[in-house]
Design a protein around this motif. Sequence first.
Motif, short mmCIF file in Angstrom:
data_model
loop_
_atom_site.label_atom_id
_atom_site.label_comp_id
_atom_site.label_asym_id
_atom_site.label_seq_id
_atom_site.Cartn_x
_atom_site.Cartn_y
_atom_site.Cartn_z
N VAL A 15 0.85 -1.20 0.00
CA VAL A 15 0.00 0.00 0.00
C VAL A 15 0.88 1.25 0.00
O VAL A 15 0.62 2.20 -0.75
CB VAL A 15 -0.97 0.00 1.20
N MET A 16 1.92 1.25 0.81
CA MET A 16 2.82 2.41 0.84
C MET A 16 3.53 2.58 -0.50
O MET A 16 3.76 3.70 -0.95
CB MET A 16 3.81 2.29 2.00
N ALA A 17 3.89 1.48 -1.14
CA ALA A 17 4.53 1.56 -2.45
C ALA A 17 3.57 2.14 -3.48
O ALA A 17 3.97 2.97 -4.31
CB ALA A 17 5.01 0.18 -2.89
N CYS A 18 2.31 1.75 -3.43
CA CYS A 18 1.31 2.32 -4.35
C CYS A 18 1.23 3.84 -4.17
O CYS A 18 1.12 4.59 -5.15
CB CYS A 18 -0.07 1.71 -4.11
N ALA A 19 1.28 4.29 -2.93
CA ALA A 19 1.20 5.72 -2.65
C ALA A 19 2.37 6.49 -3.25
O ALA A 19 2.27 7.68 -3.51
CB ALA A 19 1.13 5.96 -1.14
N PHE A 61 -3.31 3.10 4.25
CA PHE A 61 -4.33 3.24 3.20
C PHE A 61 -4.93 4.64 3.21
O PHE A 61 -5.09 5.28 2.17
CB PHE A 61 -5.41 2.16 3.36
N ARG A 62 -5.27 5.13 4.39
CA ARG A 62 -5.82 6.49 4.52
C ARG A 62 -4.84 7.51 3.94
O ARG A 62 -5.23 8.42 3.20
CB ARG A 62 -6.11 6.78 5.99
N GLN A 63 -3.58 7.36 4.26
CA GLN A 63 -2.57 8.29 3.76
C GLN A 63 -2.43 8.18 2.24
O GLN A 63 -2.25 9.18 1.55
CB GLN A 63 -1.22 8.06 4.45
N GLU A 71 -14.16 -1.99 -2.75
CA GLU A 71 -12.92 -1.22 -2.85
C GLU A 71 -13.20 0.26 -3.10
O GLU A 71 -12.58 1.13 -2.49
CB GLU A 71 -12.04 -1.83 -3.94
N LEU A 72 -14.15 0.56 -3.98
CA LEU A 72 -14.55 1.95 -4.22
C LEU A 72 -15.07 2.59 -2.95
O LEU A 72 -14.69 3.71 -2.61
CB LEU A 72 -15.60 2.01 -5.33
N ALA A 73 -15.93 1.89 -2.22
CA ALA A 73 -16.49 2.43 -0.98
C ALA A 73 -15.38 2.72 0.04
O ALA A 73 -15.43 3.72 0.75
CB ALA A 73 -17.51 1.46 -0.39
N GLY A 74 -14.36 1.85 0.09
CA GLY A 74 -13.24 2.09 1.00
C GLY A 74 -12.51 3.36 0.67
O GLY A 74 -12.15 4.15 1.56
N VAL A 75 -12.28 3.60 -0.61
CA VAL A 75 -11.60 4.82 -1.03
C VAL A 75 -12.47 6.04 -0.74
O VAL A 75 -12.01 7.04 -0.19
CB VAL A 75 -11.23 4.77 -2.53
N LEU A 76 -13.75 5.96 -1.09
CA LEU A 76 -14.65 7.10 -0.87
C LEU A 76 -14.80 7.43 0.61
O LEU A 76 -14.85 8.60 0.98
CB LEU A 76 -16.01 6.83 -1.50
N SER A 77 -14.84 6.40 1.46
CA SER A 77 -14.99 6.68 2.89
C SER A 77 -13.77 7.37 3.47
O SER A 77 -13.88 8.16 4.40
CB SER A 77 -15.33 5.41 3.66
N GLU A 78 -12.60 7.09 2.92
CA GLU A 78 -11.37 7.73 3.40
C GLU A 78 -11.15 9.10 2.77
O GLU A 78 -10.30 9.86 3.22
CB GLU A 78 -10.16 6.85 3.12
N SER A 79 -11.90 9.41 1.73
CA SER A 79 -11.65 10.67 1.01
C SER A 79 -12.75 11.70 1.18
O SER A 79 -12.71 12.74 0.53
CB SER A 79 -11.45 10.39 -0.47
N GLY A 80 -13.73 11.42 2.04
CA GLY A 80 -14.85 12.34 2.14
C GLY A 80 -15.72 12.21 0.90
O GLY A 80 -15.87 13.15 0.12
#
Length: 172
Positions: free
Chosen positions: A75-79, A106-108, A133-142
């Motif tokens: 996850v950190m590598a993806c970032a 993931f949040r970062q 997976e989309l919901a996870g991203v959306l929940s962390e991004s507002g």
Amino acid sequence: QIDYAHHLFEAISALATLEVVDRPLLEKLLASANPDARAFAARMVGRWHDRIESPLELLRSKVADSHPRVRLEAVMACAAIPQPQSIVVAAKVVPTEKDGWIDYAFRQAVQHLAPIWRPAFERGDLQFDNAVELAGVLSESGGEGLVDSLKRSFSSSDLNGQARVEVLENIL
């Protein structure tokens, strides 16, 4: 008995010190039975992403690896990879078992990559593999503001047929 994974780890470490990229060796380490070796290899993919072909494909399976340290490093590598698709690969961690460190990474990643993935998502150019997976991203991004933005994009006359369909799929 010779610890092959340890020797691969030492070889990659020496190459990392010299900033010499060796993809075949990196791929061997990513496939190692040793989770520490796989975690280190995932980290190196993030570090060398600009010098290896298709780094996100190397990370795709590691984000959902059986070992939490490997998932964290992936996850950190993806970032570290400034591409819209990076968040799609990082989101593969959402349905896996997570700890506080993985949640934080993931949040970062979501926040750090937002200037890159959000515009592509709003245009309908970025598709997630599944709703979880989309919901996870959306929940962390507002996600509320993002859904409103998608609705505005859908109502706009600037979208062609296929892009309009993709924006609607993201809204749904």
